[in-house]
Design a protein around this motif. Structure first.
Motif, PDB file in Angstrom:
ATOM      1  N   PHE A   1      29.427  17.557 -20.600  1.00 32.35           N
ATOM      2  CA  PHE A   1      30.622  17.393 -21.864  1.00 32.35           C
ATOM      3  C   PHE A   1      29.054  17.608 -22.987  1.00 32.35           C
ATOM      4  CE2 PHE A   1      34.503  17.024 -19.951  1.00 32.35           C
ATOM      5  CZ  PHE A   1      34.604  15.929 -19.151  1.00 32.35           C
TER       6      PHE A   1
ATOM      7  N   TYR B   1      29.795  15.239 -27.025  1.00 33.08           N
ATOM      8  CA  TYR B   1      30.593  15.415 -27.813  1.00 33.08           C
ATOM      9  C   TYR B   1      29.410  14.976 -29.149  1.00 33.08           C
ATOM     10  CZ  TYR B   1      34.148  13.547 -24.363  1.00 33.08           C
ATOM     11  OH  TYR B   1      35.602  13.613 -23.818  1.00 33.08           O
TER      12      TYR B   1
ATOM     13  N   ARG C   1      32.957  21.502 -23.379  1.00 37.71           N
ATOM     14  CA  ARG C   1      32.670  20.695 -20.684  1.00 37.71           C
ATOM     15  C   ARG C   1      32.857  22.172 -20.170  1.00 37.71           C
ATOM     16  NH1 ARG C   1      37.847  18.463 -19.286  1.00 37.71           N
ATOM     17  NH2 ARG C   1      37.123  19.307 -17.292  1.00 37.71           N
TER      18      ARG C   1
ATOM     19  N   ARG D   1      30.586  13.598 -16.196  1.00 36.96           N
ATOM     20  CA  ARG D   1      31.675  13.370 -14.988  1.00 36.96           C
ATOM     21  C   ARG D   1      31.524  13.159 -13.547  1.00 36.96           C
ATOM     22  NH1 ARG D   1      36.950  13.329 -13.406  1.00 36.96           N
ATOM     23  NH2 ARG D   1      37.214  16.234 -14.469  1.00 36.96           N
TER      24      ARG D   1
ATOM     25  N   ASN E   1      38.511  10.744 -10.927  1.00 37.48           N
ATOM     26  CA  ASN E   1      38.953   9.950 -11.624  1.00 37.48           C
ATOM     27  C   ASN E   1      38.270   9.027 -12.368  1.00 37.48           C
ATOM     28  OD1 ASN E   1      40.532   9.498 -14.136  1.00 37.48           O
ATOM     29  ND2 ASN E   1      42.029   8.416 -13.360  1.00 37.48           N
TER      30      ASN E   1
ATOM     31  N   ASN F   1      44.724   6.786 -18.466  1.00 41.34           N
ATOM     32  CA  ASN F   1      43.507   6.110 -18.764  1.00 41.34           C
ATOM     33  C   ASN F   1      43.043   5.757 -19.456  1.00 41.34           C
ATOM     34  OD1 ASN F   1      42.829   7.246 -16.079  1.00 41.34           O
ATOM     35  ND2 ASN F   1      42.524   9.093 -16.327  1.00 41.34           N
TER      36      ASN F   1
ATOM     37  N   PHE G   1      39.116   3.300 -21.633  1.00 40.08           N
ATOM     38  CA  PHE G   1      38.773   3.071 -21.598  1.00 40.08           C
ATOM     39  C   PHE G   1      37.537   2.141 -23.159  1.00 40.08           C
ATOM     40  CE2 PHE G   1      37.469   5.752 -18.376  1.00 40.08           C
ATOM     41  CZ  PHE G   1      38.624   7.237 -18.830  1.00 40.08           C
TER      42      PHE G   1
ATOM     43  N   TYR H   1      42.834   1.906 -15.124  1.00 39.49           N
ATOM     44  CA  TYR H   1      43.326   3.094 -14.877  1.00 39.49           C
ATOM     45  C   TYR H   1      45.182   3.236 -14.611  1.00 39.49           C
ATOM     46  CZ  TYR H   1      38.862   4.772 -12.628  1.00 39.49           C
ATOM     47  OH  TYR H   1      37.818   5.948 -12.556  1.00 39.49           O
TER      48      TYR H   1
ATOM     49  N   THR I   1      44.351  11.757 -16.825  1.00 43.83           N
ATOM     50  CA  THR I   1      43.619  11.860 -14.850  1.00 43.83           C
ATOM     51  C   THR I   1      43.317  13.502 -14.781  1.00 43.83           C
ATOM     52  OG1 THR I   1      45.075  10.283 -13.890  1.00 43.83           O
ATOM     53  CG2 THR I   1      43.788  11.250 -12.649  1.00 43.83           C
TER      54      THR I   1
ATOM     55  N   PRO J   1      43.328  17.191 -16.670  1.00 42.46           N
ATOM     56  CA  PRO J   1      42.374  16.951 -16.977  1.00 42.46           C
ATOM     57  C   PRO J   1      41.909  15.233 -17.666  1.00 42.46           C
ATOM     58  CG  PRO J   1      42.637  18.453 -18.665  1.00 42.46           C
ATOM     59  CD  PRO J   1      44.623  18.378 -18.403  1.00 42.46           C
ATOM     60  N   ASN J   2      40.661  15.515 -17.627  1.00 40.45           N
ATOM     61  CA  ASN J   2      39.575  14.387 -17.907  1.00 40.45           C
ATOM     62  C   ASN J   2      39.143  14.160 -19.283  1.00 40.45           C
ATOM     63  OD1 ASN J   2      38.157  11.368 -17.869  1.00 40.45           O
ATOM     64  ND2 ASN J   2      39.040  11.224 -15.700  1.00 40.45           N
ATOM     65  N   GLU J   3      39.820  15.303 -20.276  1.00 41.95           N
ATOM     66  CA  GLU J   3      39.027  14.330 -21.251  1.00 41.95           C
ATOM     67  C   GLU J   3      38.912  13.365 -22.225  1.00 41.95           C
ATOM     68  OE1 GLU J   3      39.533  18.385 -23.547  1.00 41.95           O
ATOM     69  OE2 GLU J   3      39.693  17.063 -25.473  1.00 41.95           O
ATOM     70  N   GLN J   4      37.881  12.977 -22.322  1.00 43.68           N
ATOM     71  CA  GLN J   4      38.122  11.113 -23.279  1.00 43.68           C
ATOM     72  C   GLN J   4      38.307  11.651 -24.743  1.00 43.68           C
ATOM     73  OE1 GLN J   4      36.065   8.474 -22.471  1.00 43.68           O
ATOM     74  NE2 GLN J   4      35.803   8.845 -19.971  1.00 43.68           N
TER      75      GLN J   4
END
Lengths: 114, 112
Positions: free
Chosen positions: A35, A37, A50, A95, A99, B31, B33, B50, B96, B98-101
């Motif tokens: 990714f 950012y 991404r 990543r 998960n 999730n 963080f 999680y 979970t 897609p795991n895009e924060q």
């Protein structure tokens, strides 16, 4: 453990020009995600682009594109036609599949000169 | 749009105080963080979660604890604040897959 390295703490670019930000990573895994950012001054971090490691085609989002070299473990970000609003900290992140949390590089501060 | 909010943008606390940083997300993300951001060090993961009542240590958990009693809320606790905890704290959330924060605006904490 995976590591992400951004070797350029600071970069600058003239408005309307193109700039490339470098990122390398270290992993023994074959399936992962990468990714970029962007964190503008005093504003929220947002996702720029991404890339899934299993995809050979480089991701693009408007003026932003990546050069993903899996064998070299390199993931650079190219910004075309730079604009004043592109000035920000840029973070590269990795990543693993599954998960798992992101691993970030230390960032590159990009200045855009009018 | 996903919205991640943090309780304060700026916070000043004294050494030894107990400090609570709150983070709320409105998109039902599993999730969550907590990171701290320091110049030249990038983002370092403190704790993550999680699921409700679950927590995992990140890279720098010492001096911190977390609480997740509800899915949308993830709290970071400094039991006894110290000057070396002066930093920018960022909260993030993700599905979970897609795991895009998605990140909150950050809390700049100063401990004097």
């Amino acid at each position: 453990a995976q590591t992400v390295t951004q070797s350029q703490p600071e970069m600058s670019v003239q408005e309307a020009e193109t700039v490339t930000l470098s990122c390398t990573y270290d992993t023994s895994e074959s399936d992962y995600y990468l990714f970029w950012y962007k964190q503008p001054p005093s504003r929220q971090m947002i996702l720029v682009i991404r890339q899934e490691a299993y995809k050979q085609q480089n991701a693009t989002e408007n003026r932003f594109s990546v050069n993903f070299q899996k064998a070299a473990k390199s993931f650079s970000l190219k910004i075309s036609d730079s604009q004043l609003g592109d000035a920000a900290m840029y973070f590269c992140a990795y990543r693993s599949a599954g998960n798992t949390p992101l691993v970030f590089g230390k960032g590159t501060r990009l200045s855009v000169i009018a | 749009d996903v919205k991640v909010t943090q309780s304060s943008r700026y916070l000043v606390k004294r050494t030894g105080e107990k400090v609570f940083l709150e983070c709320v997300q409105d998109m039902d993300h599993e999730n969550m963080f907590w990171y701290r951001q320091d110049p030249g060090l990038g983002l370092r993961l403190i704790y993550f979660s999680y699921d409700v009542k679950m927590k995992e240590k990140g890279d720098i958990p010492e001096g911190y604890s977390v609480s997740r009693e509800k899915k949308e809320r993830f709290s970071l606790i400094l039991e006894s604040a110290s000057t070396n905890q002066t930093s920018m704290y960022l909260c993030a959330s993700s599905l979970t897959d897609p795991n895009e924060q998605y990140f909150g605006p950050g809390t700049r904490l100063t401990v004097t």
